[in-house]
Design an enzyme around this catalytic site. Structure first.
Site, PDB file in Angstrom:
ATOM      1  N   PHE A 163       8.124   4.716   1.585  1.00 54.58           N
ATOM      2  CA  PHE A 163       7.317   4.978   0.382  1.00 54.58           C
ATOM      3  C   PHE A 163       8.032   4.587  -0.907  1.00 54.58           C
ATOM      4  CE2 PHE A 163       5.677   7.904   3.627  1.00 54.58           C
ATOM      5  CZ  PHE A 163       4.321   7.591   3.580  1.00 54.58           C
ATOM      6  N   PHE A 227      -4.756   5.369  -2.320  1.00 56.18           N
ATOM      7  CA  PHE A 227      -4.978   6.399  -3.356  1.00 56.18           C
ATOM      8  C   PHE A 227      -4.270   6.034  -4.664  1.00 56.18           C
ATOM      9  CE2 PHE A 227      -6.920  10.521  -1.891  1.00 56.18           C
ATOM     10  CZ  PHE A 227      -7.509   9.998  -0.756  1.00 56.18           C
ATOM     11  N   LEU A 228      -3.032   5.544  -4.547  1.00 54.53           N
ATOM     12  CA  LEU A 228      -2.285   5.204  -5.767  1.00 54.53           C
ATOM     13  C   LEU A 228      -2.981   4.060  -6.503  1.00 54.53           C
ATOM     14  CD1 LEU A 228       1.351   5.422  -4.340  1.00 54.53           C
ATOM     15  CD2 LEU A 228       0.353   6.905  -6.091  1.00 54.53           C
ATOM     16  N   CYS A 277       2.374  -4.802  -2.107  1.00 54.66           N
ATOM     17  CA  CYS A 277       1.789  -3.809  -1.186  1.00 54.66           C
ATOM     18  C   CYS A 277       0.341  -3.431  -1.456  1.00 54.66           C
ATOM     19  CB  CYS A 277       2.641  -2.554  -1.205  1.00 54.66           C
ATOM     20  SG  CYS A 277       4.293  -2.850  -0.576  1.00 54.66           S
TER      21      CYS A 277
END
Ligand SMILES: NC(=O)c1ccc[n+]([C@@H]2O[C@H](COP(=O)([O-])OP(=O)(O)OC[C@H]3O[C@@H](n4cnc5c(N)ncnc54)[C@H](O)[C@@H]3O)[C@@H](O)[C@H]2O)c1
Ligand SMILES: O=c1ccn([C@@H]2O[C@H](COP(=O)(O)OP(=O)(O)O[C@H]3O[C@H](CO)[C@@H](O)[C@H](O)[C@H]3O)[C@@H](O)[C@H]2O)c(=O)[nH]1
Length: 465
Positions: A163, A227-228, A277
């Site tokens: 992450f 989500f980000l 990403c």
């Protein structure tokens, strides 16, 4: 089971920093990072720590401390695999550019090659850890290859997604929000989960080490990125409404971010998200949803990407219309090319799309970025195939000095939020520009009032003028 010897396949933005931190925090484990790219391995082994292939704050210091003691970089892949008890797969998983799923699905060819190489080279039991970001259920494909092509040794497959964010990789690795480990339910699988958890427990509090089944772990990685990115697209969508209505997106972000249910992070309106990403992982999620016939789910997530494309395009459109509907032959300065500050990575950077759009309008672009190489910038543009490499070189120049880059230009645009841009002598930059002198701030980085007092015409994302 105590792990003594780790092999990581893939010495990139994830493999390099992740393994450097494991080596630093676990002096009793030998960590070797291998790659097929000889130049990359040579750069990791360079005596000049400014020449490491990846720029990340704090990384060079850690590599300096551990390299040659318990951290090694090598192209001797088979030997390193054979000697290791645990193998991390950290190779790239880009969007497919051919065949079924082109432009959407993750290309798993590098993953499959790794699995086959691990199977061939292993003579003792191993734990294989998926560090790369993978479509949900990839572990079963890896297991099938390992079990059917190996030398009869046993493999336990774990999912352990990464992450870290670039630019803060070292800090994220030293103090992660959580470590996620997905594993099977058999006794052997659970022992493998414990072995990996024990490595992280050397520096990560136990309550931050989360274990799940393999599929949840694989899917959580794609979900986190979706989500980000969705937050960025959501605030960018609001930025356009702000520009039309006289609201200020920074004030809106602050107001909603103080709601503890929403939270304040990832609400910075910008010229659009970039990086290797977000787009890749959402496209992959969209593809997975479609492949299960979940078309509404696919459309929902695809909108995050469409909004991001729109944000980049409307930024360059606004530049052209503000500059009297033509930028043909005009010098425009790009401050920043990287997809965010504190990294030399440019993958999917918004700057590339904005440049391409302006070059289509025959602008003359001059770029300054403190960390991105000249070669990288031209490669990024040439990769689009919009025009010939010679044309790109004649229309876009790269400056090593920001003041030279800004001299005689009609407009400056901020594409990366590098801190140094804030402390430039903006008065002297203004003096040497064409008038009226425009600044298009794609990052909300500079002080509107100060720039307007100097004389600039200042445009900020999400603020009506
Ligand atoms: N970049 C990030 O911030 C980030 C963060 C979290 C997760 N991820 C995921 O981690 C994975 C790796 O990303 P990255 O940014 O480090 O990629 P990268 O392109 O920087 O590095 C991948 C490396 O793997 C090497 N490689 C490919 N196939 C190989 C093989 N068969 N044998 C040996 N080496 C091989 C390549 O030469 C390359 O150096 C991706 O799945 C990505 O989605 C990336
Ligand atoms: O409020 C925000 C936050 C980010 N961005 C942009 O979004 C992109 C991505 O930023 P960031 O997420 O900080 O960097 P990445 O290195 O791409 O990291 C993301 O992608 C990694 C790869 O999967 C994950 O590991 C990380 O958790 C996830 O944050 C960049 O262009 C940022 O400028 C914004 O425009 N506004």
């Amino acid at each position: 089971m105590k792990i003594k010897n780790i092999c990581c396949i893939g010495a990139g933005y994830v493999g390099g920093p992740t393994m450097a931190v494991i080596a630093k925090q676990c002096p009793n484990i030998k960590v070797t990072v291998v790659d097929i790219n000889q130049a990359r391995i040579d750069a990791w082994n360079s005596d000049d720590f400014n020449k490491l292939p990846i720029f990340e704050p704090g990384l060079a210091e850690i590599v300096k401390e551990a390299r040659g003691k318990n951290l090694f970089f090598s192209t001797n892949i088979d030997k390193t695999i054979d000697e290791a008890d645990m193998i991390f797969i950290s190779v790239n998983t880009p969007t497919k550019t051919y065949g079924k799923g082109k432009g959407m699905a993750a290309d798993l060819k590098y993953i499959e090659l790794c699995a086959r190489q691990i199977a061939k080279a292993s003579k003792q039991n191993k734990i294989v850890v998926e560090k790369s970001t993978l479509p949900v259920r990839t572990a079963s494909a890896i297991k099938s290859i390992l079990d059917n092509t190996g030398n009869g040794v046993q493999f336990q497959i774990l999912s352990n997604p990464e992450f870290l964010a670039e630019g803060t990789a070292v800090q994220d690795l030293l103090d992660p929000d959580r470590i996620l480990i997905g594993g099977g339910s058999s006794e052997k699988d659970q022992k493998a989960v414990d072995a990996l958890a024990d490595i992280y427990a050397n520096w990560v509090p136990k309550d931050k080490i989360l274990t799940t089944n393999v599929w949840s772990s694989e899917l959580s990685k794609l979900t986190a990125n979706a989500f980000l990115a969705q937050r960025v697209s959501s605030i960018n969508a609001m930025s356009e409404i702000c520009e039309k209505t006289g609201a200020d997106v920074r004030e809106v972000s602050k107001a909603i971010g103080m709601d503890s249910r929403i939270g304040s992070k990832f609400l910075n309106a910008s010229v659009g998200f970039g990086g290797s990403c977000f787009q890749k992982d959402i496209l992959n999620l969209v593809y997975i949803a479609k492949s299960y016939g979940l078309n509404e789910v696919a459309d929902y997530w695809e909108q995050v990407i469409l909004m991001n494309e729109h944000q980049k395009n409307r930024f360059s459109d606004n530049m052209v219309s503000t500059l009297y509907n033509t930028v043909s032959g005009k010098k425009i300065t790009f401050l920043g090319w990287a997809f965010k500050k504190d990294t030399n990575d440019t993958r999917e950077s918004a700057a590339i799309k904005v440049a391409d759009n302006l070059l289509n309008e025959q602008a003359k672009i001059s770029v300054y970025d403190p960390k991105v190489s000249e070669e990288r910038i031209y490669t990024d543009l040439d990769y689009l195939n919009t025009r010939s490499s010679d044309e790109n070189k004649s229309l876009l120049t790269i400056n090593k000095d920001p003041y030279d880059a800004c001299k005689d230009s009609h407009a400056i645009t901020i594409l990366t939020e590098w801190d140094e841009f804030k402390s430039y002598d903006w008065k002297s930059i203004y003096k040497n520009m064409q008038k009226p002198a425009f600044v298009f701030d794609g990052r909300g980085l500079l002080n509107k009032k100060e720039l307007e007092e100097i004389g600039f015409v200042y445009y900020n994302i999400g603020t009506g003028n």
